[in-house]
Design a protein around this motif. Structure first.
Motif, PDB file in Angstrom:
ATOM      1  N   UNK A 356       0.868  -1.262   0.052  1.00 40.09           N
ATOM      2  CA  UNK A 356      -0.012   0.271  -0.208  1.00 40.09           C
ATOM      3  C   UNK A 356       0.829   1.070   0.149  1.00 40.09           C
ATOM      4  N   UNK A 357       2.010   1.216  -0.148  1.00 42.77           N
ATOM      5  CA  UNK A 357       3.254   2.205   0.125  1.00 42.77           C
ATOM      6  C   UNK A 357       3.149   3.237  -0.954  1.00 42.77           C
ATOM      7  N   UNK A 358       2.877   4.538  -0.585  1.00 47.13           N
ATOM      8  CA  UNK A 358       2.906   5.502  -1.911  1.00 47.13           C
ATOM      9  C   UNK A 358       3.813   6.144  -1.829  1.00 47.13           C
ATOM     10  N   UNK A 359       4.736   6.652  -0.647  1.00 48.08           N
ATOM     11  CA  UNK A 359       5.807   7.371  -0.263  1.00 48.08           C
ATOM     12  C   UNK A 359       6.900   6.783   0.797  1.00 48.08           C
ATOM     13  N   UNK A 360       8.079   6.972   0.280  1.00 48.40           N
ATOM     14  CA  UNK A 360       9.096   6.347   1.015  1.00 48.40           C
ATOM     15  C   UNK A 360      10.190   7.368   1.010  1.00 48.40           C
ATOM     16  N   UNK A 361      10.397   8.037   2.108  1.00 49.68           N
ATOM     17  CA  UNK A 361      11.585   9.017   2.360  1.00 49.68           C
ATOM     18  C   UNK A 361      12.580   8.318   3.385  1.00 49.68           C
ATOM     19  N   UNK A 362      13.984   8.056   2.834  1.00 50.33           N
ATOM     20  CA  UNK A 362      15.117   7.471   3.553  1.00 50.33           C
ATOM     21  C   UNK A 362      16.250   8.054   3.468  1.00 50.33           C
ATOM     22  N   UNK A 363      16.347   9.509   3.128  1.00 52.81           N
ATOM     23  CA  UNK A 363      17.537  10.107   2.672  1.00 52.81           C
ATOM     24  C   UNK A 363      18.200  10.571   3.980  1.00 52.81           C
ATOM     25  N   UNK A 364      19.243  10.944   3.861  1.00 57.23           N
ATOM     26  CA  UNK A 364      20.104  11.549   5.184  1.00 57.23           C
ATOM     27  C   UNK A 364      20.547  10.387   6.042  1.00 57.23           C
ATOM     28  N   UNK A 365      21.024   9.114   5.747  1.00 54.09           N
ATOM     29  CA  UNK A 365      21.199   8.025   6.700  1.00 54.09           C
ATOM     30  C   UNK A 365      22.519   7.410   6.184  1.00 54.09           C
ATOM     31  N   UNK A 366      22.822   6.159   6.547  1.00 61.09           N
ATOM     32  CA  UNK A 366      24.097   5.680   5.955  1.00 61.09           C
ATOM     33  C   UNK A 366      23.692   4.406   5.521  1.00 61.09           C
ATOM     34  N   UNK A 367      22.436   4.178   5.159  1.00 66.34           N
ATOM     35  CA  UNK A 367      22.015   2.954   4.349  1.00 66.34           C
ATOM     36  C   UNK A 367      23.051   2.659   3.217  1.00 66.34           C
ATOM     37  N   UNK A 368      23.279   1.172   3.333  1.00 69.68           N
ATOM     38  CA  UNK A 368      24.218   0.874   2.160  1.00 69.68           C
ATOM     39  C   UNK A 368      23.731  -0.532   1.481  1.00 69.68           C
ATOM     40  N   UNK A 369      24.863  -1.065   0.587  1.00 71.31           N
ATOM     41  CA  UNK A 369      24.298  -2.267  -0.123  1.00 71.31           C
ATOM     42  C   UNK A 369      23.324  -1.627  -1.439  1.00 71.31           C
ATOM     43  N   UNK A 370      22.703  -2.550  -2.062  1.00 72.60           N
ATOM     44  CA  UNK A 370      22.047  -2.328  -3.397  1.00 72.60           C
ATOM     45  C   UNK A 370      20.797  -2.104  -2.811  1.00 72.60           C
ATOM     46  N   UNK A 371      19.834  -1.564  -3.578  1.00 71.48           N
ATOM     47  CA  UNK A 371      18.532  -1.473  -3.485  1.00 71.48           C
ATOM     48  C   UNK A 371      17.860  -2.632  -3.816  1.00 71.48           C
ATOM     49  N   UNK A 372      16.855  -3.208  -2.934  1.00 77.67           N
ATOM     50  CA  UNK A 372      16.617  -4.598  -3.089  1.00 77.67           C
ATOM     51  C   UNK A 372      15.572  -4.634  -4.228  1.00 77.67           C
ATOM     52  N   UNK A 373      15.674  -5.849  -5.055  1.00 79.28           N
ATOM     53  CA  UNK A 373      14.974  -6.177  -6.470  1.00 79.28           C
ATOM     54  C   UNK A 373      13.390  -6.160  -5.690  1.00 79.28           C
ATOM     55  N   UNK A 374      12.880  -6.151  -4.460  1.00 77.98           N
ATOM     56  CA  UNK A 374      11.754  -6.368  -3.964  1.00 77.98           C
ATOM     57  C   UNK A 374      10.806  -4.930  -3.917  1.00 77.98           C
ATOM     58  N   UNK A 375      11.659  -3.927  -4.094  1.00 80.28           N
ATOM     59  CA  UNK A 375      11.154  -2.645  -4.429  1.00 80.28           C
ATOM     60  C   UNK A 375      10.350  -2.616  -5.547  1.00 80.28           C
ATOM     61  N   UNK A 376      10.420  -3.200  -6.512  1.00 80.93           N
ATOM     62  CA  UNK A 376       9.812  -3.272  -7.843  1.00 80.93           C
ATOM     63  C   UNK A 376       8.418  -3.734  -7.396  1.00 80.93           C
ATOM     64  N   UNK A 377       8.046  -4.516  -6.244  1.00 82.22           N
ATOM     65  CA  UNK A 377       6.751  -4.986  -5.811  1.00 82.22           C
ATOM     66  C   UNK A 377       5.821  -3.678  -5.474  1.00 82.22           C
ATOM     67  N   UNK A 378       6.477  -2.520  -5.280  1.00 79.72           N
ATOM     68  CA  UNK A 378       5.484  -1.413  -4.788  1.00 79.72           C
ATOM     69  C   UNK A 378       4.875  -0.759  -5.787  1.00 79.72           C
ATOM     70  N   UNK A 379       3.776  -1.198  -6.413  1.00 77.99           N
ATOM     71  CA  UNK A 379       3.258  -0.760  -7.456  1.00 77.99           C
ATOM     72  C   UNK A 379       2.329   0.516  -7.145  1.00 77.99           C
ATOM     73  N   UNK A 380       2.183   0.792  -6.111  1.00 80.70           N
ATOM     74  CA  UNK A 380       1.272   2.167  -5.687  1.00 80.70           C
ATOM     75  C   UNK A 380       2.393   3.150  -5.462  1.00 80.70           C
ATOM     76  N   UNK A 381       3.595   3.097  -5.439  1.00 78.37           N
ATOM     77  CA  UNK A 381       4.618   3.974  -4.982  1.00 78.37           C
ATOM     78  C   UNK A 381       4.734   4.986  -6.181  1.00 78.37           C
ATOM     79  N   UNK A 382       4.593   6.334  -5.314  1.00 83.15           N
ATOM     80  CA  UNK A 382       4.716   7.354  -6.163  1.00 83.15           C
ATOM     81  C   UNK A 382       6.319   8.326  -5.905  1.00 83.15           C
ATOM     82  N   UNK A 383       6.583   8.348  -4.611  1.00 82.96           N
ATOM     83  CA  UNK A 383       7.529   8.836  -4.288  1.00 82.96           C
ATOM     84  C   UNK A 383       8.677   8.109  -3.703  1.00 82.96           C
ATOM     85  N   UNK A 384       9.771   8.004  -4.314  1.00 79.06           N
ATOM     86  CA  UNK A 384      10.879   7.261  -3.529  1.00 79.06           C
ATOM     87  C   UNK A 384      12.287   8.128  -3.548  1.00 79.06           C
TER      88      UNK A 384
END
Length: 672
Positions: A356-384
């Motif tokens: 159900x996710x439409x907006x995901x804000x993760x900026x300004x952290x120390x997140x690493x590694x690659x973006x997981x492929x599962x992000x492609x399942x967020x069909x309602x996502x408007x903002x990343x």
């Protein structure tokens, strides 16, 4: 004998005792049985617990309302001016209970709705303590009156046992919340937001077992959140954002099982986020952002917890650790902001369960590694937005499935993309692309001109782009922001830029661009005129086009043309930019006299003209630039006396140095 019509009217108007009524009726010698029935009926009406005129209220209520009126010095709505006579139950904003004629509602909100409009009015004055004498009150609505000042009467909770709703929001009230408010057993809604109230939130609020909404936001409350608030088991909404609350969130908040919205954002709260929040089974909105919370994110611990949570804000804190893998259990999440913390590690693949996710804000952290492929399942996502992290490339092609994605911000990561992925051309909704600092090389890719959705914002700054600015950018008719700064672009600005009618922000600084700046300041105005607000063309090799400044665009607020090779004079047309607050023309080859029309730019706060070839005197008209906070005309060929007066005399000597002919404060005195 028959009773005449006038006699009946007199009987209905009469406010005397029953004895006088009987004396009047007995004056008729031959009263028949029908008349006696009329007398009996009138007696029942008169002494059935009601006044003779049902619009009249009790003497105590009448006096209390008049005292309230007298404490208001000005009522823009004119409602209180109609409070005349003794029939207060008919006064505007007053509601009485039919059986007792006691006042049960005061409805005088600042927002007034008509058949065609909604407007806000105000009352200037204070809330009279006499309002507490209206002991049958159920509703007090004095919200949004703007000018209502002073303190909440300290006896507010002592004499109003029936009060259910107290609306005092959107005023200018000061002081603290009276402890007596905790003695309102039937209070369901307390709205004190948007005032200037201060002090601690009283512990007595924990006694309000019937309370469903507690709105305290946008005040100056300080101190801790009392454990007693956990007693509010019927509370549905608690909003205390934008105050100065300190300390921890008490564990007792987990006892508020009916709570659906909790907003404690923009305070000074600290410590760990209590794990007891997982007990809030009805919670749908949780805003704890912009505080000093530490530790890890404690929820959810297992499936089924906080299953209704749809809106989560934890940004601008000091949270550490990783984003919990269990976040995938929060299946109702729609908007999540975890930005500006100290979170690290990988973005868990379970994020793909948040369908159900439409907006995901993760900026300004120390997140690493690659973006997981599962992000492609967020069909309602408007903002990343995952900008300013340590995310590595490559980007998963599964992201191309995000057909509703409108904004993608991956700026300033360790992506080293080399090129923008071509699969982005197949994303049907993408319109805002932010790939600053992603290591992109080569030329600006042509496929950006053929995206399915018109590009509105494009930021490719701080990359390794080279070559020319492609003319097709002028065909992006919806483009509002274009940032190509800090690259290695070389060429003229294409003439097609004149077609960018919606362009509001243009940043091309720190490239190797040449030629004329005219296409920027000669943009064709649309139906509502130009929209260009911000222009930065500094640190390039532009040499001409100054004459176009102010020719077609009048709403510009920021212009930086410094560190170029611009020649000629400042055109008089620049005086049309009456919204301009910052103008930097320093380090060019401009000359001639300083134009007097700069004095028309009364909004100007920054004016930098140093390192040019300006001659003549500083016009006296510049004394009109009263908002000027920074001025630099150093290292030119100016002469004469610096105009005396503010703000020109307030600037340091360095603002005027390097002009051999200038004199007067703050430089040395002029020679006679």
């Amino acid at each position: 004998m028959k009773i005449q019509t006038n006699d009946l009217k007199y009987i209905f108007r009469c406010k005397t005792s029953l004895h006088k009524i009987h004396l009047h009726l007995l004056a008729y010698n031959n009263m028949d049985h029908q008349l006696l029935q009329v007398v009996a009926l009138l007696t029942v009406i008169a002494f059935g617990g009601r006044s003779w005129t049902i619009e009249a209220c009790s003497h105590i209520d009448l006096e209390a309302l008049l005292s309230f009126k007298n404490a208001i010095h000005k009522d823009e709505s004119g409602r209180l001016a109609k409070w005349i006579g003794e029939s207060c139950c008919k006064w505007e904003g007053i509601v009485c209970e039919n059986a007792t004629t006691r006042v049960i509602q005061i409805n005088l909100p600042g927002f007034i709705s008509t058949d065609t409009d909604l407007f806000q009015t105000q009352m200037i004055g204070r809330i009279s303590p006499s309002i507490t004498l209206l002991t049958s009150l159920e509703i007090i609505d004095l919200g949004g009156l703007v000018g209502l000042s002073g303190a909440i009467p300290h006896t507010i909770g002592l004499n109003l046992p029936k009060l259910q709703k107290l609306y005092l929001y959107g005023n200018n009230l000061t002081g603290s919340i009276p402890e007596s408010i905790g003695q309102l057993p039937n209070l369901q809604e307390l709205a004190l937001q948007e005032n200037r109230l201060s002090g601690f939130i009283p512990m007595s609020l924990g006694n309000l077992k019937s309370l469903k909404r507690l709105l305290l936001y946008s005040n100056k409350f300080s101190g801790i959140i009392s454990d007693s608030l956990g007693n509010l088991i019927n509370l549905v909404e608690l909003d205390a954002h934008d105050n100065a609350l300190v300390g921890n969130i008490p564990n007792s908040v987990g006892e508020m099982k009916a709570l659906e919205k909790l907003d404690l954002s923009n305070n000074l709260l600290s410590g760990k986020i209590p794990s007891s929040l997982t007990n809030l089974t009805a919670i749908s909105v949780l805003y704890l952002n912009t505080n000093y919370f530490e530790g890890s994110i404690p929820f959810p611990s297992r499936s089924g917890e906080m299953s209704s949570l749809g809106f989560l804000r934890l940004h601008n804190n000091l949270l550490v650790g990783s984003i919990p893998a269990n976040i995938g259990y929060l299946v109702s999440l729609q908007r999540v902001s975890l930005s500006n913390n100290k979170l690290e590690g990988a973005l868990p693949s379970s994020v793909g369960n948040l369908v159900s996710l439409t907006e995901l804000y993760l900026s300004g952290n120390f997140l690493s590694n690659q973006i997981p492929k599962s992000v492609g399942q967020l069909s309602r996502l408007i903002m990343l937005n995952i900008s300013r992290n340590l995310i590595e490339g490559p980007l998963p092609q599964e992201m191309s499935s995000l057909q509703n994605l409108q904004t993608l911000d991956l700026s300033f990561n360790h992506l080293n993309l080399s090129a923008i992925p071509k699969w982005m051309a197949n994303m049907s909704s993408i319109s805002n692309i932010y790939f600053a600092g992603c290591g992109i090389q080569g030329q600006i890719p042509d496929f950006l001109q053929t995206t399915n959705s018109p590009i509105q914002e494009l930021d490719l700054s701080v990359n390794l782009l080279s070559g020319s600015i492609p003319p097709w950018i002028g065909s992006l008719s919806r483009l509002y922001l274009l940032n190509l700064s800090r690259n290695y672009l070389y060429s003229d600005i294409p003439d097609s830029f004149r077609n960018l009618q919606d362009l509001g922000v243009l940043d091309l600084h720190s490239n190797k661009l040449t030629g004329s700046i005219a296409p920027v300041f000669d943009i064709e105005q649309g139906m509502f005129g130009g929209s260009l607000k911000f222009v930065d063309l500094s640190e390039n090799n532009f040499s001409s086009g100054m004459e176009k400044i102010g020719g077609g665009e009048c709403s510009t607020q920021f212009v930086n043309l410094s560190h170029n090779h611009l020649e000629g004079r400042i055109p008089n047309s620049i005086g049309r930019l009456n919204s301009l607050y910052s103008l930097d023309l320093s380090f060019n080859e401009l000359g001639s006299n300083l134009p007097e029309v700069l004095a028309n730019l009364t909004a100007l706060e920054i004016l930098k003209l140093q390192e040019n070839h300006f001659t003549g005197k500083i016009p006296n008209e510049y004394l009109k630039l009263l908002k000027l906070k920074e001025l630099n005309v150093s290292n030119n060929d100016l002469e004469g006396k610096i105009p005396e007066g503010k703000p020109l005399i307030d600037f340091p000597e360095s603002s005027y140095s390097g002009n051999k002919g200038l004199c007067g404060k703050p430089l040395g005195p002029c020679k006679l």
